[in-house]
Design a protein around this motif. Structure first.
Motif, PDB file in Angstrom:
ATOM      1  N   ALA A 192       0.921  -1.260   0.073  1.00  0.00           N
ATOM      2  CA  ALA A 192      -0.408  -0.583  -0.178  1.00  0.00           C
ATOM      3  C   ALA A 192       0.982   1.205  -0.239  1.00  0.00           C
ATOM      4  O   ALA A 192       1.946   1.391   0.657  1.00  0.00           O
ATOM      5  N   GLY A 193       0.863   2.404  -1.072  1.00  0.00           N
ATOM      6  CA  GLY A 193       1.321   3.954  -0.934  1.00  0.00           C
ATOM      7  C   GLY A 193       2.236   3.669  -1.691  1.00  0.00           C
ATOM      8  O   GLY A 193       3.697   4.336  -2.106  1.00  0.00           O
ATOM      9  N   ALA A 194       3.641   1.836  -2.184  1.00  0.00           N
ATOM     10  CA  ALA A 194       4.315   1.713  -2.130  1.00  0.00           C
ATOM     11  C   ALA A 194       4.592   1.926  -4.261  1.00  0.00           C
ATOM     12  O   ALA A 194       3.528   2.166  -4.730  1.00  0.00           O
ATOM     13  N   GLU A 195       5.678   2.899  -5.195  1.00  0.00           N
ATOM     14  CA  GLU A 195       5.749   3.116  -5.887  1.00  0.00           C
ATOM     15  C   GLU A 195       6.695   1.853  -6.719  1.00  0.00           C
ATOM     16  O   GLU A 195       7.738   1.312  -5.889  1.00  0.00           O
ATOM     17  N   TYR A 196       5.712   0.968  -8.226  1.00  0.00           N
ATOM     18  CA  TYR A 196       6.897   0.022  -8.707  1.00  0.00           C
ATOM     19  C   TYR A 196       7.208   0.807  -9.961  1.00  0.00           C
ATOM     20  O   TYR A 196       6.633   1.176 -10.380  1.00  0.00           O
ATOM     21  N   CYS A 197       7.748   0.355 -10.024  1.00  0.00           N
ATOM     22  CA  CYS A 197       8.418   0.607 -11.059  1.00  0.00           C
ATOM     23  C   CYS A 197       8.968  -0.708 -12.657  1.00  0.00           C
ATOM     24  O   CYS A 197       9.643  -2.024 -12.287  1.00  0.00           O
ATOM     25  N   VAL A 198       8.269  -0.960 -13.991  1.00  0.00           N
ATOM     26  CA  VAL A 198       8.966  -1.876 -14.415  1.00  0.00           C
ATOM     27  C   VAL A 198       9.490  -1.710 -16.247  1.00  0.00           C
ATOM     28  O   VAL A 198       9.601  -0.187 -16.600  1.00  0.00           O
ATOM     29  N   LYS A 199      10.434  -2.204 -16.182  1.00  0.00           N
ATOM     30  CA  LYS A 199      11.069  -2.267 -18.013  1.00  0.00           C
ATOM     31  C   LYS A 199      10.607  -3.300 -18.377  1.00  0.00           C
ATOM     32  O   LYS A 199      10.779  -4.294 -17.650  1.00  0.00           O
ATOM     33  N   ALA A 200      11.233  -3.716 -20.196  1.00  0.00           N
ATOM     34  CA  ALA A 200      11.069  -4.936 -20.713  1.00  0.00           C
ATOM     35  C   ALA A 200      11.762  -4.696 -22.010  1.00  0.00           C
ATOM     36  O   ALA A 200      12.188  -3.922 -22.507  1.00  0.00           O
ATOM     37  N   GLN A 201      12.571  -6.234 -22.951  1.00  0.00           N
ATOM     38  CA  GLN A 201      13.022  -5.965 -23.468  1.00  0.00           C
ATOM     39  C   GLN A 201      11.949  -7.065 -24.531  1.00  0.00           C
ATOM     40  O   GLN A 201      11.758  -8.039 -23.872  1.00  0.00           O
ATOM     41  N   THR A 202      12.151  -7.837 -25.590  1.00  0.00           N
ATOM     42  CA  THR A 202      12.025  -7.944 -26.598  1.00  0.00           C
ATOM     43  C   THR A 202      12.806  -9.332 -26.945  1.00  0.00           C
ATOM     44  O   THR A 202      13.990  -9.061 -27.060  1.00  0.00           O
TER      45      THR A 202
END
Length: 311
Positions: A192-202
């Motif tokens: 709750a209230g936390a920030e999450y980050c995402v990145k990806a490659q093909t």
């Protein structure tokens, strides 16, 4: 003898004049397409060339390809492309013709009616492992406290290597492989209230290559306090409803009862008893030793006595 030599020269001259005329229909009158090249992005292969211009005429094109098998075991034979026979545009999608990761060659000719150009061949062989892989298009979202990611569907060969983490100092990164694009994929349960980050490659396994990572995207989970307050408020309201509803129903029933069918309480003097009416008399001066005299009187006697006392 002189006549025969003259006749021979005449026949030879006639043949030299007539043969080009007789063979005129077989002469190639169209120039061959020039500047063949293949533009390949994300395993989609497009063969292009410069168009052949004939004023007032529509020129068609045909495409052939040659793989490693044709060069090695089929005497350098050529195969017509699946979708590019007598096409009008100077481009051909040859993706379905390239089925293995080997060197392919292509050639194109122009046709106009019964006339055809010479074949023009690709200058360098093409291998599908040289395709350009772009960073994946990605959309991240939340469903409650669930972190969701979705990728563009690029076809059956494509997978996506996803890296995600909670945005804080020295946070550990998690890695997950998404096997197919075009549908939502759950990554993790968020705090709750936390920030999450995402990145990806093909990733394309059949050519053993991967793209660069796309730009990092971050999203914050909803706070717990508003949700908790909402739950508590809803619970309190439900309890008040359960308690107040029976009380409200009872109160309304009482109001309806006394409004529609009121109960009239008669004074004791107006109540009718089973025995004749009793008269109680007590003199004021005899308060302490008050004697109670009970006399049974009929209504006529009571009325006559009342008149006498009054007079």
């Amino acid at each position: 003898m002189v006549l025969n030599e003259a006749s021979a020269h005449l026949v030879t001259g006639l043949l030299c004049t007539l043969i080009p005329i007789l063979l005129a229909d077989e002469v190639v009158i169209l120039p061959a397409p020039q500047n063949l090249s293949i533009h390949s992005v994300n395993m989609k292969h497009i063969l292009t060339w410069n168009p052949v211009i004939v004023p007032g005429e529509a020129v068609n094109y045909s495409v052939q390809y040659q793989g490693e098998y044709e060069r090695t075991f089929a005497n350098f034979s050529w195969i017509f492309s699946s979708w590019c026979s007598s096409i009008s545009t100077p481009a051909c999608n040859v993706t379905d013709d390239i089925t293995t990761t080997v060197a392919y060659n292509f050639q194109v000719k122009a046709t106009l009616g019964n006339h055809s150009s010479a074949w023009s061949t690709l200058k360098e062989f093409f291998n599908r492992n040289s395709t350009i892989l772009t960073s994946p298009k990605m959309n991240i979202s939340t469903d409650g406290y669930n972190l969701i990611v979705e990728f563009e569907d690029l076809g059956p060969y494509f997978e996506f290597n996803v890296t995600y983490w909670k945005k804080r100092f020295n946070s550990q990164q998690e890695i997950k492989t998404v096997r197919k694009g075009g549908h939502p994929e759950h990554l993790t349960i968020m705090e709750a209230g936390a920030e999450y980050c995402v990145k990806a490659q093909t990733i394309v396994d059949i050519i053993d290559r991967s793209s660069d990572f796309n730009q990092v995207e971050c999203i914050r989970a909803q706070d717990e306090s508003p949700l908790l307050a909402l739950v508590l408020f809803s619970s309190a309201g439900f309890i008040l409803f359960l308690v107040g509803l029976p009380l409200f129903i009872w109160k309304m029933s009482q109001l309806l009862r006394y409004s529609c069918c009121p109960v009239v309480v008669l004074p004791d003097t107006l109540k009718i008893t089973d025995s004749p009416q009793k008269l109680i008399s007590c003199k004021k001066e005899d308060i302490e030793p008050c004697e109670t005299v009970v006399q049974v009187m009929y209504p006529e006697e009571f009325f006559h006595s009342w008149i006498q006392d009054t007079l």
